[in-house]
Scaffold this motif. Structure first.
Motif, PDB file in Angstrom:
ATOM      1  N   SER A   1      -3.090  -2.063 -14.058  1.00  0.00           N
ATOM      2  CA  SER A   1      -4.272  -1.228 -14.194  1.00  0.00           C
ATOM      3  C   SER A   1      -4.081   0.058 -13.415  1.00  0.00           C
ATOM      4  O   SER A   1      -3.142   0.216 -12.647  1.00  0.00           O
ATOM      5  N   PHE A   2      -5.019   0.957 -13.595  1.00  0.00           N
ATOM      6  CA  PHE A   2      -4.893   2.258 -12.965  1.00  0.00           C
ATOM      7  C   PHE A   2      -6.173   2.551 -12.196  1.00  0.00           C
ATOM      8  O   PHE A   2      -6.880   3.514 -12.441  1.00  0.00           O
ATOM      9  N   GLY A   3      -6.500   1.632 -11.282  1.00  0.00           N
ATOM     10  CA  GLY A   3      -7.742   1.719 -10.527  1.00  0.00           C
ATOM     11  C   GLY A   3      -7.731   2.855  -9.529  1.00  0.00           C
ATOM     12  O   GLY A   3      -6.815   3.654  -9.470  1.00  0.00           O
ATOM     13  N   SER A   4      -8.765   2.898  -8.707  1.00  0.00           N
ATOM     14  CA  SER A   4      -8.934   3.995  -7.755  1.00  0.00           C
ATOM     15  C   SER A   4      -7.677   4.241  -6.951  1.00  0.00           C
ATOM     16  O   SER A   4      -7.127   3.335  -6.351  1.00  0.00           O
ATOM     17  N   ASN A   5      -7.243   5.472  -6.931  1.00  0.00           N
ATOM     18  CA  ASN A   5      -5.992   5.828  -6.274  1.00  0.00           C
ATOM     19  C   ASN A   5      -6.281   6.247  -4.837  1.00  0.00           C
ATOM     20  O   ASN A   5      -6.086   7.396  -4.448  1.00  0.00           O
ATOM     21  N   LEU A   6      -6.795   5.315  -4.031  1.00  0.00           N
ATOM     22  CA  LEU A   6      -7.192   5.637  -2.670  1.00  0.00           C
ATOM     23  C   LEU A   6      -6.001   5.674  -1.746  1.00  0.00           C
ATOM     24  O   LEU A   6      -5.037   4.940  -1.942  1.00  0.00           O
ATOM     25  N   PRO A   7      -6.034   6.519  -0.716  1.00  0.00           N
ATOM     26  CA  PRO A   7      -4.951   6.500   0.272  1.00  0.00           C
ATOM     27  C   PRO A   7      -4.810   5.113   0.845  1.00  0.00           C
ATOM     28  O   PRO A   7      -5.789   4.435   1.144  1.00  0.00           O
ATOM     29  N   ALA A   8      -3.565   4.673   0.985  1.00  0.00           N
ATOM     30  CA  ALA A   8      -3.301   3.279   1.328  1.00  0.00           C
ATOM     31  C   ALA A   8      -3.986   2.830   2.605  1.00  0.00           C
ATOM     32  O   ALA A   8      -4.483   1.718   2.681  1.00  0.00           O
ATOM     33  N   ASP A   9      -4.033   3.659   3.626  1.00  0.00           N
ATOM     34  CA  ASP A   9      -4.557   3.207   4.911  1.00  0.00           C
ATOM     35  C   ASP A   9      -6.044   3.487   5.082  1.00  0.00           C
ATOM     36  O   ASP A   9      -6.594   3.257   6.151  1.00  0.00           O
ATOM     37  N   THR A  10      -6.725   3.990   4.043  1.00  0.00           N
ATOM     38  CA  THR A  10      -8.158   4.238   4.189  1.00  0.00           C
ATOM     39  C   THR A  10      -8.975   3.270   3.352  1.00  0.00           C
ATOM     40  O   THR A  10     -10.193   3.278   3.417  1.00  0.00           O
ATOM     41  N   TYR A  11      -8.339   2.429   2.561  1.00  0.00           N
ATOM     42  CA  TYR A  11      -9.075   1.461   1.770  1.00  0.00           C
ATOM     43  C   TYR A  11      -9.671   0.413   2.690  1.00  0.00           C
ATOM     44  O   TYR A  11      -8.988  -0.164   3.515  1.00  0.00           O
ATOM     45  N   THR A  12     -10.947   0.149   2.570  1.00  0.00           N
ATOM     46  CA  THR A  12     -11.605  -0.784   3.499  1.00  0.00           C
ATOM     47  C   THR A  12     -12.292  -1.925   2.782  1.00  0.00           C
ATOM     48  O   THR A  12     -13.169  -2.580   3.325  1.00  0.00           O
ATOM     49  N   GLY A  13     -11.910  -2.176   1.532  1.00  0.00           N
ATOM     50  CA  GLY A  13     -12.549  -3.254   0.788  1.00  0.00           C
ATOM     51  C   GLY A  13     -11.844  -4.574   0.982  1.00  0.00           C
ATOM     52  O   GLY A  13     -10.871  -4.698   1.716  1.00  0.00           O
ATOM     53  N   GLY A  14     -12.325  -5.577   0.304  1.00  0.00           N
ATOM     54  CA  GLY A  14     -11.723  -6.900   0.332  1.00  0.00           C
ATOM     55  C   GLY A  14     -12.065  -7.599  -0.953  1.00  0.00           C
ATOM     56  O   GLY A  14     -12.690  -7.030  -1.825  1.00  0.00           O
ATOM     57  N   ASP A  15     -11.659  -8.848  -1.097  1.00  0.00           N
ATOM     58  CA  ASP A  15     -12.059  -9.594  -2.274  1.00  0.00           C
ATOM     59  C   ASP A  15     -13.576  -9.716  -2.298  1.00  0.00           C
ATOM     60  O   ASP A  15     -14.202  -9.928  -1.263  1.00  0.00           O
ATOM     61  N   PRO A  16     -14.194  -9.593  -3.483  1.00  0.00           N
ATOM     62  CA  PRO A  16     -15.650  -9.664  -3.549  1.00  0.00           C
ATOM     63  C   PRO A  16     -16.206 -10.932  -2.924  1.00  0.00           C
ATOM     64  O   PRO A  16     -17.301 -10.936  -2.384  1.00  0.00           O
TER      65      PRO A  16
ATOM     66  N   VAL B   1      -5.773  -5.326   1.226  1.00  0.00           N
ATOM     67  CA  VAL B   1      -6.985  -5.917   0.682  1.00  0.00           C
ATOM     68  C   VAL B   1      -7.409  -7.128   1.512  1.00  0.00           C
ATOM     69  O   VAL B   1      -8.585  -7.306   1.823  1.00  0.00           O
ATOM     70  N   GLU B   2      -6.424  -7.952   1.868  1.00  0.00           N
ATOM     71  CA  GLU B   2      -6.729  -9.161   2.635  1.00  0.00           C
ATOM     72  C   GLU B   2      -7.235  -8.842   4.044  1.00  0.00           C
ATOM     73  O   GLU B   2      -8.138  -9.517   4.547  1.00  0.00           O
ATOM     74  N   ALA B   3      -6.629  -7.852   4.691  1.00  0.00           N
ATOM     75  CA  ALA B   3      -6.971  -7.512   6.072  1.00  0.00           C
ATOM     76  C   ALA B   3      -7.207  -6.011   6.163  1.00  0.00           C
ATOM     77  O   ALA B   3      -6.289  -5.250   6.461  1.00  0.00           O
ATOM     78  N   PRO B   4      -8.424  -5.544   5.873  1.00  0.00           N
ATOM     79  CA  PRO B   4      -8.716  -4.107   5.898  1.00  0.00           C
ATOM     80  C   PRO B   4      -8.223  -3.448   7.177  1.00  0.00           C
ATOM     81  O   PRO B   4      -8.426  -3.963   8.277  1.00  0.00           O
ATOM     82  N   GLY B   5      -7.552  -2.312   6.995  1.00  0.00           N
ATOM     83  CA  GLY B   5      -6.990  -1.615   8.142  1.00  0.00           C
ATOM     84  C   GLY B   5      -5.757  -2.290   8.699  1.00  0.00           C
ATOM     85  O   GLY B   5      -5.271  -1.923   9.767  1.00  0.00           O
ATOM     86  N   LEU B   6      -5.231  -3.291   7.973  1.00  0.00           N
ATOM     87  CA  LEU B   6      -4.086  -4.079   8.437  1.00  0.00           C
ATOM     88  C   LEU B   6      -4.364  -4.656   9.830  1.00  0.00           C
ATOM     89  O   LEU B   6      -3.498  -4.682  10.705  1.00  0.00           O
ATOM     90  N   ASN B   7      -5.582  -5.134  10.006  1.00  0.00           N
ATOM     91  CA  ASN B   7      -5.991  -5.732  11.270  1.00  0.00           C
ATOM     92  C   ASN B   7      -5.546  -7.188  11.288  1.00  0.00           C
ATOM     93  O   ASN B   7      -5.995  -7.999  10.468  1.00  0.00           O
ATOM     94  N   THR B   8      -4.679  -7.542  12.213  1.00  0.00           N
ATOM     95  CA  THR B   8      -4.158  -8.906  12.275  1.00  0.00           C
ATOM     96  C   THR B   8      -5.233  -9.923  12.635  1.00  0.00           C
ATOM     97  O   THR B   8      -5.042 -11.120  12.425  1.00  0.00           O
ATOM     98  N   GLY B   9      -6.361  -9.453  13.181  1.00  0.00           N
ATOM     99  CA  GLY B   9      -7.450 -10.350  13.541  1.00  0.00           C
ATOM    100  C   GLY B   9      -8.509 -10.461  12.467  1.00  0.00           C
ATOM    101  O   GLY B   9      -9.569 -11.048  12.705  1.00  0.00           O
ATOM    102  N   ALA B  10      -8.257  -9.919  11.274  1.00  0.00           N
ATOM    103  CA  ALA B  10      -9.244 -10.002  10.191  1.00  0.00           C
ATOM    104  C   ALA B  10      -9.610 -11.463   9.945  1.00  0.00           C
ATOM    105  O   ALA B  10      -8.735 -12.323   9.805  1.00  0.00           O
ATOM    106  N   TYR B  11     -10.912 -11.717   9.900  1.00  0.00           N
ATOM    107  CA  TYR B  11     -11.379 -13.106   9.844  1.00  0.00           C
ATOM    108  C   TYR B  11     -12.536 -13.246   8.864  1.00  0.00           C
ATOM    109  O   TYR B  11     -13.443 -12.413   8.834  1.00  0.00           O
ATOM    110  N   ASN B  12     -12.506 -14.293   8.073  1.00  0.00           N
ATOM    111  CA  ASN B  12     -13.583 -14.589   7.149  1.00  0.00           C
ATOM    112  C   ASN B  12     -14.240 -15.894   7.584  1.00  0.00           C
ATOM    113  O   ASN B  12     -13.718 -16.972   7.308  1.00  0.00           O
TER     114      ASN B  12
END
Length: 356
Positions: A187-202, A246-257
């Motif tokens: 797909s050709f989804g939003s072309n956001l800068p790699a390190d500014t994407y802050t989303g995750g799985d819905p 996507v899994e860890a916004p900001g590549l934060n190793t402490g990202a927790y769900n």
């Protein structure tokens, strides 16, 4: 047209080999049935003319009825023609991929028959255990070659799709199918800068939050480690990082769900998270250490997740690597696959000048 039946040799006394043969035979029968009659058609832009009863409005009608400027009319006509050309191009490549897959299945069937014909059975139809195991290993190898050939065909389709995005080159629309087995149309989804994407799985982004002690990893550092230490290609490294973003916004190793208990760059949960903790303890490092998390991921890929690794190694574009890593390793819902692919391509572009 019904597919030709698959019938492999059986042995009178081969309790190791015969069940494996039966399984391979049944699987190939089902595969051939799913592939159809081996005649996927290549279509041309000319073939698309008039389909759906749609004809390009005349230039005069566009100008007068819709009050379009001459430049707008030309743009519309160019986009109309581009649509036909690009759909026809993608359809042609897709047909080639489908036909190549059926060819590989036929080659695989013949190779298995050759292997079984060469089995030494003395006394007749009673191969030794060594001969049976050897035949199983040989069949496994030819299946692996067929899988590699099919992934090569998929990669070519992926490459063609990225070279011919819909809408005459506009890469800011559309989306990948969610879930489902590959191959996927990129797909050709939003072309956001790699390190500014802050989303995750819905399913997880509403409750995802960093834990104490996490650190923000550098995309470049992860990229270098995957290539320098583990021998991944730049495309494969970019595909993995695109998923981590996507899994860890900001590549934060402490990202927790907290809803699922998933943690880290790859959102490990359950037994896999426990294994991460044990791996970090064995290394004498905190579980939040980015290198430890990357090393654990590769430890999994070299062990229990080796099937995912084999498929990842067969990819040669960032988009394909991102999709394969998502489907086989992350095993997400697929709803954010377009973003993972977009991230991976952004990473690949950003890392162009990074020495491998």
């Amino acid at each position: 047209m019904a597919p030709e039946p698959v019938k492999f040799r059986r042995f009178t006394d081969a309790p190791i080999l015969n069940p494996y043969i039966a399984r391979a035979e049944a699987t190939l029968v089902a595969l051939k049935k799913g592939l159809g009659d081996k005649n996927a058609s290549r279509i041309t832009a000319k073939y698309l003319d008039g389909l759906g009863g749609a004809e390009m409005p005349g230039a005069g009608e566009l100008k007068q009825g819709y009050k379009l400027r001459a430049d707008d009319v030309k743009d519309y006509q160019d986009q109309w023609n581009s649509l036909d050309d690009q759909i026809a191009e993608l359809a042609a490549v897709s047909a080639d991929v489908a036909n190549d897959v059926t060819t590989q299945v036929d080659i695989l069937e013949g190779a298995v028959k050759d292997i079984l014909a060469d089995v030494v059975d003395d006394p007749p139809d009673r191969p030794t255990a060594v001969e049976q195991v050897g035949a199983v290993e040989a069949i496994d190898k030819v299946i692996g070659k067929a899988v590699d050939a099919v992934w090569a065909a998929f990669n070519e389709l992926d490459r063609q799709a990225w070279n011919s995005p819909p809408g005459g080159g506009n890469t800011n629309g559309g989306g990948a199918p969610s879930g489902g087995a590959p191959p996927w149309t990129p797909s050709f989804g939003s072309n956001l800068p790699a390190d500014t994407y802050t989303g995750g799985d819905p399913a997880t982004d509403a409750t995802a939050a960093p834990l104490e002690g996490g650190e923000r990893a550098s995309a470049e550092n992860i990229y270098r480690r995957l290539i320098d230490k583990y021998g991944l290609t730049p495309a494969q490294a970019a595909g993995i990082i695109g998923n981590m973003q996507v899994e860890a916004p900001g590549l934060n190793t402490g990202a927790y769900n907290p809803k699922e208990g998933a943690y880290g760059l790859c959102q490990w949960l359950g037994g896999r998270r426990e294994n991460l903790n044990a791996f970090a303890a064995a290394q004498g490092k905190p579980v939040s250490d980015w290198e430890t998390q990357v090393d654990f991921m590769m430890h999994e890929l070299g062990g229990k997740e080796s099937a995912a690794f084999n498929r990842l190694k067969a990819t040669d574009t960032p988009g394909a690597a991102a999709a394969v890593f998502d489907y086989y390793y992350e095993r997400s819902s697929g709803e954010m696959r377009d973003q993972r692919i977009a991230n991976a391509n952004n990473v690949a572009t950003a890392m162009t000048n990074v020495a491998a």
